[in-house]
Design a protein around this motif. Structure first.
Motif, PDB file in Angstrom:
ATOM      1  N   ILE A 144       0.843  -1.202   0.000  1.00 54.95           N
ATOM      2  CA  ILE A 144       0.000   0.000   0.000  1.00 54.95           C
ATOM      3  C   ILE A 144       0.880   1.256   0.000  1.00 54.95           C
ATOM      4  O   ILE A 144       0.533   2.264  -0.617  1.00 54.95           O
ATOM      5  CB  ILE A 144      -0.985   0.001   1.196  1.00 54.95           C
ATOM      6  CG1 ILE A 144      -1.939   1.199   1.102  1.00 54.95           C
ATOM      7  CG2 ILE A 144      -0.247  -0.007   2.530  1.00 54.95           C
ATOM      8  CD1 ILE A 144      -3.005   1.229   2.185  1.00 54.95           C
ATOM      9  N   LEU A 186      -6.307  -3.243   2.808  1.00 56.84           N
ATOM     10  CA  LEU A 186      -5.370  -2.981   1.709  1.00 56.84           C
ATOM     11  C   LEU A 186      -3.922  -3.148   2.194  1.00 56.84           C
ATOM     12  O   LEU A 186      -3.063  -3.633   1.461  1.00 56.84           O
ATOM     13  CB  LEU A 186      -5.610  -1.562   1.192  1.00 56.84           C
ATOM     14  CG  LEU A 186      -5.193  -1.229  -0.235  1.00 56.84           C
ATOM     15  CD1 LEU A 186      -5.756  -2.216  -1.247  1.00 56.84           C
ATOM     16  CD2 LEU A 186      -5.623   0.193  -0.590  1.00 56.84           C
ATOM     17  N   PHE A 190      -2.917  -6.683   0.195  1.00 56.31           N
ATOM     18  CA  PHE A 190      -2.868  -5.891  -1.035  1.00 56.31           C
ATOM     19  C   PHE A 190      -3.175  -6.721  -2.278  1.00 56.31           C
ATOM     20  O   PHE A 190      -3.907  -6.294  -3.170  1.00 56.31           O
ATOM     21  CB  PHE A 190      -1.481  -5.236  -1.157  1.00 56.31           C
ATOM     22  CG  PHE A 190      -1.348  -4.259  -2.277  1.00 56.31           C
ATOM     23  CD1 PHE A 190      -1.639  -2.912  -2.078  1.00 56.31           C
ATOM     24  CD2 PHE A 190      -0.923  -4.666  -3.538  1.00 56.31           C
ATOM     25  CE1 PHE A 190      -1.518  -1.990  -3.114  1.00 56.31           C
ATOM     26  CE2 PHE A 190      -0.801  -3.749  -4.576  1.00 56.31           C
ATOM     27  CZ  PHE A 190      -1.097  -2.411  -4.362  1.00 56.31           C
ATOM     28  N   PHE A 193      -6.764  -7.517  -3.901  1.00 55.26           N
ATOM     29  CA  PHE A 193      -7.571  -6.534  -4.633  1.00 55.26           C
ATOM     30  C   PHE A 193      -7.143  -6.417  -6.089  1.00 55.26           C
ATOM     31  O   PHE A 193      -5.964  -6.594  -6.419  1.00 55.26           O
ATOM     32  CB  PHE A 193      -7.467  -5.165  -3.955  1.00 55.26           C
ATOM     33  CG  PHE A 193      -8.028  -5.149  -2.570  1.00 55.26           C
ATOM     34  CD1 PHE A 193      -9.381  -4.889  -2.353  1.00 55.26           C
ATOM     35  CD2 PHE A 193      -7.216  -5.431  -1.470  1.00 55.26           C
ATOM     36  CE1 PHE A 193      -9.912  -4.892  -1.071  1.00 55.26           C
ATOM     37  CE2 PHE A 193      -7.733  -5.433  -0.183  1.00 55.26           C
ATOM     38  CZ  PHE A 193      -9.091  -5.169   0.017  1.00 55.26           C
ATOM     39  N   THR A 195      -5.871  -4.730  -9.301  1.00 59.06           N
ATOM     40  CA  THR A 195      -4.876  -3.645  -9.384  1.00 59.06           C
ATOM     41  C   THR A 195      -5.511  -2.319  -9.837  1.00 59.06           C
ATOM     42  O   THR A 195      -4.983  -1.256  -9.531  1.00 59.06           O
ATOM     43  CB  THR A 195      -3.732  -4.002 -10.355  1.00 59.06           C
ATOM     44  OG1 THR A 195      -4.293  -4.395 -11.600  1.00 59.06           O
ATOM     45  CG2 THR A 195      -2.884  -5.136  -9.801  1.00 59.06           C
ATOM     46  N   SER A 198      -6.495  -1.304  -6.217  1.00 56.37           N
ATOM     47  CA  SER A 198      -5.434  -1.174  -5.212  1.00 56.37           C
ATOM     48  C   SER A 198      -4.435  -0.055  -5.548  1.00 56.37           C
ATOM     49  O   SER A 198      -4.012   0.680  -4.644  1.00 56.37           O
ATOM     50  CB  SER A 198      -4.695  -2.508  -5.043  1.00 56.37           C
ATOM     51  OG  SER A 198      -4.195  -2.973  -6.273  1.00 56.37           O
ATOM     52  N   TYR A 199      -4.079   0.092  -6.822  1.00 58.73           N
ATOM     53  CA  TYR A 199      -3.072   1.107  -7.179  1.00 58.73           C
ATOM     54  C   TYR A 199      -3.587   2.535  -6.986  1.00 58.73           C
ATOM     55  O   TYR A 199      -2.973   3.317  -6.266  1.00 58.73           O
ATOM     56  CB  TYR A 199      -2.537   0.873  -8.597  1.00 58.73           C
ATOM     57  CG  TYR A 199      -1.448  -0.168  -8.665  1.00 58.73           C
ATOM     58  CD1 TYR A 199      -1.694  -1.489  -8.264  1.00 58.73           C
ATOM     59  CD2 TYR A 199      -0.170   0.132  -9.109  1.00 58.73           C
ATOM     60  CE1 TYR A 199      -0.695  -2.450  -8.314  1.00 58.73           C
ATOM     61  CE2 TYR A 199       0.836  -0.828  -9.159  1.00 58.73           C
ATOM     62  CZ  TYR A 199       0.569  -2.110  -8.764  1.00 58.73           C
ATOM     63  OH  TYR A 199       1.567  -3.065  -8.812  1.00 58.73           O
ATOM     64  N   SER A 202      -4.275   3.275  -3.223  1.00 61.80           N
ATOM     65  CA  SER A 202      -3.019   3.450  -2.486  1.00 61.80           C
ATOM     66  C   SER A 202      -2.368   4.783  -2.831  1.00 61.80           C
ATOM     67  O   SER A 202      -1.839   5.477  -1.953  1.00 61.80           O
ATOM     68  CB  SER A 202      -2.038   2.313  -2.818  1.00 61.80           C
ATOM     69  OG  SER A 202      -2.579   1.077  -2.434  1.00 61.80           O
TER      70      SER A 202
END
Ligand SMILES: [Zn+2]
Length: 259
Positions: A144, A186, A190, A193, A195, A198-199, A202
């Motif tokens: 994260i 998250l 990580f 999730f 991407t 998550s990206y 984060s």
């Protein structure tokens, strides 16, 4: 201290495939041309889009190298080896568009029909940020934070932070539909999730805590925090609870949807 880092580095090697290439992955398949600028060695395909634009790529990557050191408060000065593939098939990527191997000071990126992960303002910072944070700050098992800062640096190294809105918009949309992942999940899970979630989430969260509390605290959390007790580590570094900060951050994102 050193042995602690070493142990963490070894654990990270086992956990994160992006730190060390798979066996054979780094063997040079195909022909490479080579160019050098102050902080990089570039390897690129003959007659490629990268070959045609190599001067522009060098200028952008040098610009971002200096800017990242300044933003991150680091003095990273080693040469980065950049393998520039033509497209995803050339790179053998199936689930990514670029990757960094910080221990080897090496990045693998694409430049062509499938998109760009080097040489274009914004994305030029992502893989380099992984190299500099790992070598300048130290390793972390908190993706994260490692992906968060790499995504946020894409925005922060732009001329303006206008583009930062794209991560914010995604957070706002997820929040509006009740699909915003909670930060603790998250931090601990990580990989669970998508991407596409998550990206940007984060990146947005990292950007928020950096802008609100500064880079030095973020660096402390990055190097001292662990994914299995992130909530406690956050509280001890920032002196405020994760849930309070998370609450303000996610509501701030509501506003960006309204604009
Ligand atoms: Zn990344």
């Amino acid at each position: 201290m050193r042995s602690k880092y070493l142990l963490i580095a070894i654990v990270l090697i086992l956990q994160a495939c992006s730190l060390i290439p798979d066996t054979g992955e780094m063997e040079s398949h195909g022909t490479w041309l080579q160019a050098k600028s102050e902080h990089y060695v570039y390897y690129y395909r003959p007659n490629s889009a990268a070959a045609a634009d190599i001067d522009k790529i060098e200028a952008e990557q040098e610009r971002v190298f200096t800017q990242l050191n300044k933003l991150l408060g680091t003095h990273y000065n080693q040469k980065i080896h950049a393998y520039i593939f033509n497209d995803l098939a050339d790179a053998g990527f199936t689930d990514k568009t670029g990757q960094a191997f910080p221990i080897l000071n090496t990045i693998e990126v694409i430049y062509g029909l499938d998109g760009y992960t080097i040489g274009k303002r914004g994305i030029s910072a992502h893989e380099v940020a992984h190299i500099i944070t790992f070598n300048g700050w130290g390793p972390t098992d908190l993706r994260i934070l490692s992906e968060g800062i790499a995504v946020y640096m894409e925005h922060a190294t732009y001329d303006s932070e206008a583009d930062y809105g794209s991560s914010q918009m995604i957070v706002a949309a997820l929040s509006a539909h009740g699909n915003l992942p909670d930060i603790e999940s998250l931090a601990s899970d990580f990989e669970k999730f998508d991407t596409n979630i998550s990206y940007p989430v984060s990146g947005s969260f990292a950007g928020y805590i950096i802008r609100r509390f500064g880079m030095e605290k973020f660096r402390k959390l990055f190097t001292e925090g662990r994914s299995d007790h992130f909530t406690e580590d956050f509280q001890s570094v920032y002196g405020v609870s994760l849930s309070d900060v998370e609450n303000t951050w996610s509501h701030q994102s509501d506003k960006s949807l309204a604009q």
